[in-house]
Design a protein around this motif. Sequence first.
Motif, PDB file in Angstrom:
ATOM      1  N   PHE A 640     -12.941  18.469  -2.226  1.00 36.16           N
ATOM      2  CA  PHE A 640     -12.376  17.153  -2.508  1.00 36.16           C
ATOM      3  C   PHE A 640     -10.978  17.037  -1.907  1.00 36.16           C
ATOM      4  N   GLU A 641     -10.686  17.937  -0.961  1.00 32.20           N
ATOM      5  CA  GLU A 641      -9.334  17.975  -0.429  1.00 32.20           C
ATOM      6  C   GLU A 641      -8.974  16.708   0.356  1.00 32.20           C
ATOM      7  N   ALA A 642      -9.952  16.098   0.978  1.00 32.51           N
ATOM      8  CA  ALA A 642      -9.665  14.942   1.837  1.00 32.51           C
ATOM      9  C   ALA A 642      -9.481  13.645   1.053  1.00 32.51           C
ATOM     10  N   GLU A 643      -9.818  13.639  -0.211  1.00 34.34           N
ATOM     11  CA  GLU A 643      -9.719  12.413  -0.998  1.00 34.34           C
ATOM     12  C   GLU A 643      -8.274  12.173  -1.432  1.00 34.34           C
ATOM     13  N   ARG A 644      -7.935  10.904  -1.604  1.00 33.02           N
ATOM     14  CA  ARG A 644      -6.582  10.526  -1.987  1.00 33.02           C
ATOM     15  C   ARG A 644      -6.632   9.349  -2.953  1.00 33.02           C
ATOM     16  N   VAL A 645      -5.588   9.238  -3.738  1.00 30.97           N
ATOM     17  CA  VAL A 645      -5.345   8.025  -4.518  1.00 30.97           C
ATOM     18  C   VAL A 645      -3.950   7.535  -4.153  1.00 30.97           C
ATOM     19  N   GLU A 646      -3.889   6.381  -3.512  1.00 28.01           N
ATOM     20  CA  GLU A 646      -2.594   5.813  -3.159  1.00 28.01           C
ATOM     21  C   GLU A 646      -2.099   4.978  -4.338  1.00 28.01           C
ATOM     22  N   VAL A 647      -0.871   5.254  -4.760  1.00 32.05           N
ATOM     23  CA  VAL A 647      -0.264   4.534  -5.873  1.00 32.05           C
ATOM     24  C   VAL A 647       1.049   3.923  -5.393  1.00 32.05           C
ATOM     25  N   PHE A 648       1.221   2.636  -5.655  1.00 33.59           N
ATOM     26  CA  PHE A 648       2.457   1.942  -5.295  1.00 33.59           C
ATOM     27  C   PHE A 648       2.975   1.201  -6.522  1.00 33.59           C
ATOM     28  N   ALA A 649       4.277   1.249  -6.706  1.00 30.35           N
ATOM     29  CA  ALA A 649       4.923   0.461  -7.751  1.00 30.35           C
ATOM     30  C   ALA A 649       5.491  -0.802  -7.119  1.00 30.35           C
ATOM     31  N   VAL A 650       5.340  -1.922  -7.795  1.00 29.30           N
ATOM     32  CA  VAL A 650       5.919  -3.183  -7.333  1.00 29.30           C
ATOM     33  C   VAL A 650       7.344  -3.253  -7.853  1.00 29.30           C
ATOM     34  N   GLY A 651       8.318  -3.263  -6.955  1.00 28.74           N
ATOM     35  CA  GLY A 651       9.721  -3.238  -7.370  1.00 28.74           C
ATOM     36  C   GLY A 651      10.583  -4.147  -6.527  1.00 28.74           C
ATOM     37  N   ASP A 652      11.877  -3.874  -6.561  1.00 27.01           N
ATOM     38  CA  ASP A 652      12.828  -4.664  -5.760  1.00 27.01           C
ATOM     39  C   ASP A 652      12.653  -4.365  -4.279  1.00 27.01           C
ATOM     40  N   GLU A 653      13.103  -5.298  -3.464  1.00 27.71           N
ATOM     41  CA  GLU A 653      13.033  -5.126  -2.010  1.00 27.71           C
ATOM     42  C   GLU A 653      13.938  -3.969  -1.587  1.00 27.71           C
ATOM     43  N   GLN A 654      13.413  -3.069  -0.760  1.00 25.98           N
ATOM     44  CA  GLN A 654      14.184  -1.956  -0.230  1.00 25.98           C
ATOM     45  C   GLN A 654      14.672  -2.308   1.170  1.00 25.98           C
ATOM     46  N   ASP A 655      15.826  -1.727   1.548  1.00 27.70           N
ATOM     47  CA  ASP A 655      16.219  -1.853   2.944  1.00 27.70           C
ATOM     48  C   ASP A 655      15.296  -0.989   3.787  1.00 27.70           C
ATOM     49  N   ALA A 656      15.157  -1.293   5.052  1.00 26.11           N
ATOM     50  CA  ALA A 656      14.163  -0.660   5.917  1.00 26.11           C
ATOM     51  C   ALA A 656      14.310   0.864   5.987  1.00 26.11           C
ATOM     52  N   PRO A 657      15.538   1.419   6.211  1.00 28.03           N
ATOM     53  CA  PRO A 657      15.624   2.889   6.283  1.00 28.03           C
ATOM     54  C   PRO A 657      15.280   3.580   4.971  1.00 28.03           C
ATOM     55  N   SER A 658      15.666   2.991   3.835  1.00 26.08           N
ATOM     56  CA  SER A 658      15.312   3.605   2.545  1.00 26.08           C
ATOM     57  C   SER A 658      13.807   3.562   2.318  1.00 26.08           C
ATOM     58  N   ALA A 659      13.171   2.440   2.671  1.00 24.98           N
ATOM     59  CA  ALA A 659      11.726   2.326   2.502  1.00 24.98           C
ATOM     60  C   ALA A 659      11.001   3.349   3.349  1.00 24.98           C
ATOM     61  N   MET A 660      11.432   3.510   4.623  1.00 25.20           N
ATOM     62  CA  MET A 660      10.777   4.491   5.487  1.00 25.20           C
ATOM     63  C   MET A 660      11.066   5.909   5.026  1.00 25.20           C
ATOM     64  N   SER A 661      12.262   6.144   4.470  1.00 21.28           N
ATOM     65  CA  SER A 661      12.592   7.473   3.943  1.00 21.28           C
ATOM     66  C   SER A 661      11.655   7.852   2.803  1.00 21.28           C
ATOM     67  N   ARG A 662      11.473   6.930   1.890  1.00 17.19           N
ATOM     68  CA  ARG A 662      10.586   7.202   0.760  1.00 17.19           C
ATOM     69  C   ARG A 662       9.139   7.395   1.216  1.00 17.19           C
ATOM     70  N   LEU A 663       8.742   6.625   2.215  1.00 26.44           N
ATOM     71  CA  LEU A 663       7.374   6.761   2.710  1.00 26.44           C
ATOM     72  C   LEU A 663       7.170   8.119   3.385  1.00 26.44           C
ATOM     73  N   ALA A 664       8.168   8.563   4.149  1.00 27.76           N
ATOM     74  CA  ALA A 664       8.067   9.873   4.803  1.00 27.76           C
ATOM     75  C   ALA A 664       7.931  10.985   3.760  1.00 27.76           C
ATOM     76  N   GLU A 665       8.736  10.921   2.707  1.00 30.71           N
ATOM     77  CA  GLU A 665       8.640  11.940   1.667  1.00 30.71           C
ATOM     78  C   GLU A 665       7.310  11.843   0.913  1.00 30.71           C
ATOM     79  N   TYR A 666       6.809  10.630   0.775  1.00 24.27           N
ATOM     80  CA  TYR A 666       5.493  10.440   0.152  1.00 24.27           C
ATOM     81  C   TYR A 666       4.412  11.161   0.953  1.00 24.27           C
TER      82      TYR A 666
END
Length: 809
Positions: A640-666
Amino acid sequence: MGRGCIGLLRMWPPTTPARAVTVFWLLLAAAVAWSALNQRARIQRIAEVTAVPEWSVGSPATDPASPTGYENGRRRLILPEHHYRSFLWIAQTQHMLAEGSWRVRWFEFENAPHGRESHLPSPYAWWLGALATADHTLTGEPLGSAVERAALYADPLVHLLVVIAAVWISWTAWGVGAAVLVVLAGVLWYPLAGNFVAGAPDTDGWFVGANLLGFLALAAAWKSRSGGIGRMAFAGACGGLASWLDAPAQVVWIFGLLLGGATLRGLVRGKDAETTLAATGWRVWGAAGAGVAISGWVLEYAPGHSGLLLETNHPLHAVCWLGAGELMAHLTAGGTATGRNGRLLLGLAAAAVFALPVAWAIGDSRWPWQMRPDVGRLSVSHNLGADHLWAWLTREGPSVPLAATVLPMFAAVSLGVWAWRRKERAPVVLFGCPAMALVALASWQPVWWSFAQVAVVPILLLTVPATAGAGWLWAGLLLAIPGIGALRQPRAEAAVKTLTESELVGLIGRDLAHRLAHEAGGSPLTVWAPPEITGALHYYAGLRGLGTFAWENRDGLTAAARIASATSPEEALHLLEQRGITHLVIPAWDDFLDRYAGLGRAGSGEAAAAASSFVAAIHRWEQPGWLWPRAYPMPPIPGFEAERVEVFAVGDEQDAPSAMSRLAEYFIETGRLDLAASARAQLRRYPAHIGALAATAKVDAARREGTAFAETVARLMPLLEAGGDRRGLPWDRRVSLAIVLAAARETAEATAQLERCVRDASEERLRGLSPQSLFQLLTLMKRSRLEFEQPETSALARSLLPPDARDRL
């Protein structure tokens, strides 16, 4: 009283040869023992899988004061097929017992934030509640937990009662040979018997059982040669109960029977058309069905009413029963309506029957075949995954389940042809028409096969010659043997690696629900997710959602589809905020959200709408800045290694570099280093952003690129020395910065950043960290001998870690 005792004695099974009776009892004991052992294996398996601990959060503690038996309204029972309606039945019964009410007419957790009406028939909740109350009284366990235990044996107990009653009816009418056939059909026919399994509470077993008894009583009345008024009344009452449980499906049987009566009247002549069912018997049958149906409606809805909702039991269904009884009396008695009163009565009967389809046509109620959202579910224990018989056949080819499903139909056709040639045509026509209608529906939608199998039982009993003798036994065994393989439950296994995909999906749904609820810390959560996981998230942690498979939740399903098909981030955000959605949950193995996208744009091509939709943009990782990714650790289960559950929280608007930073760490935390490398390429567009550089360094470290990591840290240090971190660096970005500096052995700067993280920590910020970032933060604090100011903060931080991380810490 004396006459009543004599009547009961006369109902006792007729005298039969001792050998046949002995064979019957041995066969009955063997069938019951096999079923009991099979159910026991299933219960053991459910207990074993339920005992598997959560991996991303601690298991909830028991709480006798909670309606569910666990703290904060959590639940833990794993339902092997994660059948949506089983979730509803357990939750509704627990709510009913906790509130002290006897019916539930509203569900808050679906169609958020409004909720929806509930029209689940109450008798099953009463049954489950009665068993749970008895269990609670005997064991002293919390009443909420007792409901989950009652769900394990509620349907097997009903199965036993149905088989005993069916044996009684068949033995008194046909003798021990027919009883043998009925035992084998009731216990081993597949998918019929698959509706009575442990740990899958639903009304399907009740519905199938009520119809089996009603069909048998109707056929026994035919066999009685004396009108069979008592049996006709019993048959009508069973049909009325079935209407209470699932009125649209029962209407199919009623109209099929009317078709049989009309065919008998129009096509079969002379002695071949003679029946033994008197007109009075049919009127009693219709009155009994109407009486039970209208009584159920009063108990469910009085003093209010359900409106013109024909998807549920309604007075129009009772009126249809009365009209059907009168029409059958006319069609099978062979007479004609004479006089003004006779013709008026016949016209009223026809109007009573056809008022139902007319109301369906002019109203917005769903037709019977539109009431089955999961059309590929053969029974509550087996989801076929095919929309029709041909798809099943072409996908799997000949198989034991397929043979078990269709073999009784072939037997009924063969015996029907044989009886036709013997000039015994009336029962073939009368009972064959509803059976053919149901077989046709089942070939189109497999969910009808259990009902279709029930409909062929009267044909088998009424067309087998009286001289069959041992043929009953051999015929019964021939029809039942394939069902043994199809119904056999897997035995309990000790190793987690033996988990089936269905069980693993159930465990993921439970763990994810507990994780999200624990991270929220009591704040209300509303999820946008596929219908199946929406039901699981509510069941296990009380989370609210939008779209589910309940027919009452049309508005929620429409809203969920509309969000999926949104063509711009602004439109999607507006729709999400309208419904108070806080989280998006997208499992890789469930493509229902993609189907939502095609459904949400009426008048446009499904493929084109899906490609330009909000959900498609998320799949391409083009999500807007107000979506915050939340890393969820999948279980370390082989296969089951290939399976994923993507979870997103609906929050305040992020600036572009912070959003991409969080996505990279995700991407790093979910093990997708190729996607992390792609995110790193985007991060290089922000060479002076401290958060972007920290995330870039994390990607370098995760990909074991030491030179690149050193270069990134070298670009980072001058910015820190110039005080760049003081200009509004978000707290979670500062945590990442401290982690990177510690890995680069920049001890002084790492300690300064870490001290500031500890000083500025709050409950909300800790809950917003991913499990991996939180573990790294606490590890650095331990090495630096730093502590949060408040002990409650330390306890919260540790509780947010997965159990294995707490042990390593």
